[in-house]
Design an enzyme around this catalytic site. Structure first.
Site: not given
Length: 209
Positions: A83-85, A190, A80
């Protein structure tokens, strides 16, 4: 006799020339293959480096610690964050989400109250400890509200309110537990990205333990 000897010499010369020509071709082919093999090894090495660089996990100790506290799979949390940052703790999205787990300030303020964090500020979301703990706490909260991981991920990206609406809508859910059709393309992409990275982490890390 002289003509015969001259012909024999010419034949010998042609034979030697042919042998040298063929030998030259063989030598060139040998070095070409050697060069190609070295290039192949170099490419394989580069690909290995790229893969290894891709799956490196900064903040792994913090991820494992907070994942354990909140009953989460650390490989999923790492996926996560990736993927997020991309593991950039100072990043701020165009929507205003902050830090490693891309927490919105309003969500961070609400989580801070649940965790009894005093004097909360947006800048605190750039602190890796605060951000990872808040993100893990929130994932645990979503996990307790929803039944499956995909729905948890959908809620993390698209909002739990939307996921609850989809679960109650027969166009998107057949049983009220699984969202069979997610109407947000961004959320679909996502989830796919998180799952791909998660599988990479499991294959390259968990199997070695």
């Amino acid at each position: 006799m002289e003509i015969l000897e001259e012909k024999q010499l010419n034949l010998k010369f042609i034979s030697i020339t042919a042998i040298l020509f063929i030998a030259g071709i063989c030598i060139n082919l040998y070095f070409m293959n050697l060069h190609e093999n070295e290039k192949t090894k170099e490419v394989d090495s580069n690909e290995k480096d790229i893969v290894e660089n891709h799956i490196q996990v900064p903040y792994s100790e913090k991820i494992e610690a907070y994942s354990k506290i909140y009953g989460l799979d650390p490989y999923l949390v790492a996926a996560i964050i990736k993927t997020e940052s991309g593991f950039d703790k100072d990043i701020v999205s165009s929507m205003g989400a902050v830090g490693l787990m891309q927490i919105m300030p309003s969500t961070g303020e609400w989580i801070a109250r649940q965790l009894n964090i005093e004097n909360f500020s947006i800048e605190m979301l750039k602190n890796e400890d605060v951000n990872i703990e808040m993100g893990c706490w929130y994932l645990n909260y979503l996990k307790n509200q929803l039944k499956y991981t995909n729905e948890m991920l959908a809620a993390y990206n698209g909002g739990i309110g939307n996921v609850c609406k989809w679960l109650q809508d027969p166009r998107y859910s057949k049983d009220g537990e699984v969202v069979h059709t997610i109407p947000f393309k961004e959320t679909v992409n996502y989830i796919e990205k998180v799952v791909v990275v998660y599988n990479e982490y499991v294959d390259l890390y968990k199997s070695k333990k």
